[in-house]
Design an enzyme around this catalytic site. Structure first.
Site, PDB file in Angstrom:
ATOM      1  CG  ASP A   1     -20.471 -22.823  14.985  1.00  0.00           C
ATOM      2  OD1 ASP A   1     -21.162 -23.808  14.694  1.00  0.00           O
ATOM      3  OD2 ASP A   1     -19.678 -22.787  15.951  1.00  0.00           O
TER       4      ASP A   1
ATOM      5  CE1 TYR B   1     -18.014 -21.954  21.302  1.00  0.00           C
ATOM      6  CE2 TYR B   1     -19.137 -20.905  19.455  1.00  0.00           C
ATOM      7  CZ  TYR B   1     -18.420 -21.965  19.982  1.00  0.00           C
ATOM      8  OH  TYR B   1     -18.103 -23.027  19.170  1.00  0.00           O
TER       9      TYR B   1
ATOM     10  CE  LYS C   1     -20.745 -25.509  18.125  1.00  0.00           C
ATOM     11  NZ  LYS C   1     -20.850 -24.049  17.867  1.00  0.00           N
TER      12      LYS C   1
ATOM     13  CG  HIS D   1     -20.152 -27.484  22.768  1.00  0.00           C
ATOM     14  ND1 HIS D   1     -20.341 -26.149  23.007  1.00  0.00           N
ATOM     15  CD2 HIS D   1     -18.973 -27.556  22.117  1.00  0.00           C
ATOM     16  CE1 HIS D   1     -19.336 -25.451  22.528  1.00  0.00           C
ATOM     17  NE2 HIS D   1     -18.482 -26.287  21.996  1.00  0.00           N
TER      18      HIS D   1
ATOM     19  CG  LEU E   1      -8.008 -20.389   9.276  1.00  0.00           C
ATOM     20  CD1 LEU E   1      -8.138 -18.903   9.507  1.00  0.00           C
ATOM     21  CD2 LEU E   1      -7.479 -20.671   7.878  1.00  0.00           C
ATOM     22  N   GLY E   2      -6.345 -23.885  12.195  1.00  0.00           N
ATOM     23  CA  GLY E   2      -5.349 -24.527  13.046  1.00  0.00           C
ATOM     24  C   GLY E   2      -5.060 -23.784  14.332  1.00  0.00           C
TER      25      GLY E   2
ATOM     26  CB  SER F   1      -8.408 -19.863  18.080  1.00  0.00           C
ATOM     27  OG  SER F   1      -8.982 -19.211  16.967  1.00  0.00           O
TER      28      SER F   1
ATOM     29  CB  SER G   1     -11.812 -13.173  11.285  1.00  0.00           C
ATOM     30  OG  SER G   1     -11.080 -11.960  11.208  1.00  0.00           O
TER      31      SER G   1
ATOM     32  CG  ASP H   1      -8.400  -7.035   6.897  1.00  0.00           C
ATOM     33  OD1 ASP H   1      -8.941  -7.292   7.999  1.00  0.00           O
ATOM     34  OD2 ASP H   1      -7.161  -6.935   6.757  1.00  0.00           O
TER      35      ASP H   1
ATOM     36  CD  GLN I   1      -7.082 -12.977   3.249  1.00  0.00           C
ATOM     37  OE1 GLN I   1      -6.710 -13.685   4.170  1.00  0.00           O
ATOM     38  NE2 GLN I   1      -6.370 -11.948   2.805  1.00  0.00           N
ATOM     39  CG  ASN I   2     -11.380 -15.964   6.586  1.00  0.00           C
ATOM     40  OD1 ASN I   2     -10.247 -16.027   6.103  1.00  0.00           O
ATOM     41  ND2 ASN I   2     -11.597 -15.816   7.880  1.00  0.00           N
TER      42      ASN I   2
END
Length: 909
Positions: free
Chosen positions: A628, A633, A662, A695, A804-805, A808, A857, A861, A865-866
């Site tokens: 994404d 960015y 975007k 966007h 994840l809220g 960030s 991320s 690791d 994990q995600n």
């Protein structure tokens, strides 16, 4: 019509009527080779397909411009037949059913027709998946049940046992039965075939041997449209069905009652000759029972799902038999108002039964009812389509055939297998499980009782979700990968099975991908290599003639490796093998265009430029295929560096990636939209993007590239009072220019970010190409359930940013550490129960809501994990507990942060 571009609005309005008529005639002629509808909208600016992305997103209007998308390939020697009103509908721009006739109506022998089916089976199955149902008419054969049996066997699907079916049937030929033998005057309500069973068939095929004098059609209706209707018309019932599921109550006779539409005996249902044998079968299936006088048997099924989110398409379907049961399960033993109860054992109220009757009425008003002709063959995707039967005047003889998913010889040659799983789609725990299950089902010496391989579908939450590997029936694109039984020797089979089970650290056969530990995936990859190579060593699949050798030869490497790795070995290193096993378990959401967007992607917001290229490269090695990006960015050039390195090293090819970018606010004017996208494409090093998003629903003053790029929020940072400066550009102007990027081959799909329901409704009302994706902030503290529901009901896939809220936003002083959902006691308790991280719980919750996710991320690791979200599932109680955490806390809100830049932009209010 101009072949190279789109006429302006004024030019189209000035087009003479004779020119419009000529254009329609031309497109009707061209459209004869297409499975899509011919649209009057085509005269409003559609252009012929041009080189570029293979399948641009098509408009979804009353009828969709056929020339604006890649036309699905048709089987050789066929053309599309338009059926009369009432027999065919246009749903979301797709003909339903698709009807095919031979271009040359010459009589064919059965052998010729079977050979044609074998040559075209992958194309036929793809059309069934796209359209839901395909009618073959006028092909001349088969003439009887045995001919029909040969024809359907040529599709190379997994055989299916119909033991659980409630309908009395008589076998006429191998794999072919009479359709429901209920009396002619008895209507059969809409249902998915055997949806009350734990293992329904993937396909149901019908053949008309004798057409009825009158009536007797087999009406069909798309299941996702039914699900959408019940959500709109009866939202409380829909939510209750999704939360609790249902149980089916039926009284079975000791001997088959041919006078009843559900008169199949318990001896035939459970393949039992004694009560003890029947009880053993019911106990294994989780069925409760009560013996009645006269030898009858009352059964109550285990909780079954009612609203199913299709893992392949991301659309909710009404996959059940509750309308049929609650309105049509009636005979001397059964009463329909008692045939269905909720999964918790409570009865349906009178109001709920009335609502189900209304759903049945809607289906009867919305169905397609093809009038049978002798020789017709109807191919139905049972996961996507409900069917019924109308009363009729005899004679009428319709034969049915039930089948599982495609076998290896077909599946390895389908596009989905070559692209769905990243580096190697055949090496995931999910594919491995299907492979082993079918091996056991088809190995002659290893025949097992029906249902033995079925995993436990229990749990407090009966709703099957987008990530469930238990979703029956499997969509064709999710099909298993097995050859015919004889292709593998006993020794090879035993060795492969043993090594796989050892890799999974289990002493019993694998029954769920959830049972496969992450540490075992490398062993699993090796085991499946052994199995596939063993099959390949045997060469040709037994049972096929020399004319079909090319189609049935098995290669030592799956098609995904052969065509998708740029010449690199699939064993470039252990990290790649692990990535393949991880990523292949990652499902996708199907958009309006039928492009499939991986449900887990990598968000690239706030990834530092100096580490972006390496992060992207590492993510691809870890199994990510969805990225994404955005102009704003400021790191798209570095993202492109990571892509180029991955391409050069043979990790992936372009078509294996999903790339989103975007449109920034300063480029909303029509003349700036395409240049902005071309700038992003240049930085990314790509010819097209898979998804182009608006966007924000905000237009700012234009900032030239040479002045500043990316332009960000402030118009002139050097001004005495730097502020955000807006521009007067309506959203529809920007959207029309974005539609042109699809037509011009620069974007395959388009969508929006940060829109509310009112803006979406207005945009959709005037769009020729409606948005395929909505990307918004979604996490446990900002759940937006009404927006999510509206978008999904409108056919949009929903992507959650910042899933994840707060994390960030802490660095930006837009949130505090105490606002992190990852520290919430509810989340941490669920994580401890499942032995996963709080982040994995939050991400899994997002998947089970039917959304795709783009967590951010740059740590290796965390990247891995995600992705590891498919070895556990949240039950209904856990989903409800997280639902109660909603605070409406939005971190990314221009209505708040823009005030610090001199503007008040409350876009969500």
């Amino acid at each position: 019509l101009r072949l190279g571009g789109r006429p302006s609005t004024s030019a189209r309005r000035a087009m003479p009527h004779w020119t419009k008529l000529f254009a329609l005639i031309c497109m009707a002629w061209l459209g004869e080779a297409s499975a899509g509808p011919i649209s009057s909208a085509a005269t409003r600016g559609a252009v012929l397909d041009r080189p570029g992305p293979a399948s641009p997103q098509e408009p979804v209007t009353t009828s969709s411009p056929i020339l604006m998308r890649k036309r699905p390939r048709l089987p050789s020697g066929t053309r599309v037949l338009t059926l009369p009103d009432g027999e065919q509908h246009d749903w979301d721009g797709t003909r339903f059913p698709l009807a095919l006739v031979p271009k040359r109506p010459d009589a064919q022998s059965l052998a010729d027709l079977v050979a044609w089916i074998r040559r075209n089976r992958a194309t036929l199955l793809d059309l069934v998946a796209r359209n839901g149902a395909v009618l073959l008419r006028g092909f001349g054969a088969p003439a009887d049940a045995h001919g029909f049996s040969e024809l359907v066997q040529a599709l190379e699907l997994a055989p299916f046992a119909a033991g659980c079916s409630a309908a009395p049937r008589t076998e006429q030929a191998p794999g072919v039965f009479t359709a429901n033998e209920a009396p002619p005057k008895e209507p059969i309500p809409f249902h998915h075939e055997m949806a009350q069973c734990e293992q329904p068939p993937a396909y149901i095929f019908f053949f008309c041997e004798v057409a009825p004098r009158s009536g007797g059609a087999t009406p069909i209706v798309p299941s996702h449209q039914v699900a959408s209707y019940i959500r709109r018309a009866h939202p409380e019932l829909a939510a209750k069905l999704a939360r609790l599921g249902v149980r089916y109550v039926r009284i079975l006779p000791e001997r088959t009652d041919a006078a009843s539409p559900l008169g199949k005996s318990w001896t035939a249902t459970y393949n039992a000759s004694t009560r003890a044998e029947a009880e053993a079968a019911m106990r294994e299936a989780g069925v409760e029972w009560e013996w009645r006088s006269g030898g009858d048997l009352k059964t109550v099924s285990k909780p079954m799902p009612a609203q199913v989110v299709d893992r392949a398409s991301g659309r909710e379907t009404f996959f059940n038999a509750i309308v049929a049961a609650s309105t049509g399960w009636v005979d001397s033993r059964n009463q329909p108002d008692k045939a269905v109860i909720f999964g918790d054992g409570t009865a349906l109220t009178a109001a709920e039964l009335t609502a189900l009757a209304d759903v049945g009425n809607w289906m009867r008003a919305s169905h397609s009812a093809v009038a049978w002709r002798a020789g017709d063959v109807l191919l139905i995707d049972n996961s996507a389509v409900l069917h019924s039967r109308q009363p009729f005047d005899p004679p009428r003889r319709i034969l049915a055939s039930l089948w599982g998913a495609p076998l290896l010889a077909t599946a390895l040659n389908t596009p989905e297998i070559t692209t769905a799983g990243g580096e190697d789609a055949s090496r995931s725990p999910a594919v491995l499980t299907r492979l082993l299950a079918q091996l056991r089902a088809h190995q002659p010496e290893r025949q097992r009782a029906d249902g033995e391989l079925a995993g436990d579908a229990g749990g407090a939450d009966a709703q099957r979700t987008v990530n469930s590997d238990r979703l029956p029936p499997q969509a064709p694109s999710e099909g298993p990968l097995l050859p015919d039984a004889g292709a593998i020797s006993d020794g090879t089979f035993n060795a492969a099975e043993t090594s796989v089970e050892s890799a999974a650290e289990m002493s019993v056969p694998i029954e769920s991908p959830a049972a496969v530990g992450a540490e075992s995936r490398a062993k699993i990859a090796a085991a499946i290599d052994e199995l596939i190579n063993a099959v390949a060593d045997n060469g040709e699949v037994p049972g096929h003639g020399e004319d079909d050798v090319a189609a049935t030869k098995l290669s030592a490497r799956p098609a995904a490796v052969q065509s998708g790795m740029g010449g690199a070995s699939a064993h470039s290193g252990p990290s790649m093998a692990a990535a393949a096993a991880t990523c292949a378990a990652d499902p996708a959401l199907e958009l309006r265009s039928r492009d499939k967007m991986p449900v887990v992607g990598l968000g690239l917001w706030k990834i530092p430029r100096d580490s972006t290229a390496q992060t992207v490269y590492d993510a691809i090695r870890s199994g990510y295929r969805h990225f994404d990006c955005a102009c704003d960015y400021g790191n798209e050039a570095e993202v492109g560096d990571g892509f180029r390195r991955a391409f050069a090293d043979g990790l992936v090819t372009r078509d294996q990636l999903w790339v989103t970018t975007k449109l920034w606010n300063t480029y909303h004017a029509a003349e700036h939209v395409e240049p902005a996208l071309r700038k992003s494409l240049s930085d990314l090093g790509l010819d097209y993007v898979d998804l182009f998003l608006m966007h924000f629903p905000l237009a700012q003053r234009f900032v030239p590239f040479e002045t500043r790029y990316p332009p960000e929020w402030i118009f002139d940072p050097t001004a005495a009072h730097p502020t955000i400066e807006l521009a007067n550009v309506p959203l529809h102007v920007t959207w029309e220019a974005m539609e042109d990027t699809v037509r011009n081959g620069l974007a395959r799909n388009i969508g929006v970010c940060n829109f509310n329901t009112a803006l979406l409704r207005d945009l959709i009302a005037g769009a020729q190409i409606p948005p395929g994706v909505l990307q918004v902030e979604l996490h446990p503290y900002n759940q937006q359930p009404k927006l999510l529901r509206y978008a999904q009901e409108e056919g949009m896939a929903v992507t959650a940013f910042s899933p994840l809220g707060a994390g960030s936003y802490v660095q930006l002083d837009m949130a505090t550490p105490s606002e992190s959902a990852l520290e919430d006691p509810v989340i941490r308790a669920i994580a401890a129960k499942h032995q996963v991280s709080p982040a994995q719980v939050v991400l899994r919750w997002g998947l089970q809501r039917g959304t795709s996710l783009i967590p951010k991320s740059s740590k290796h690791d965390r990247l891995k994990q995600n992705l590891e979200l498919f070895s556990f599932e949240l039950d209904g109680a856990e989903m409800q507990a997280i639902a109660k955490l909603d605070r409406g806390r939005r971190y990314n809100d221009p209505g708040v942060f823009a005030e610090g830049m001199g503007a008040f932009l409350p876009i969500y209010d």
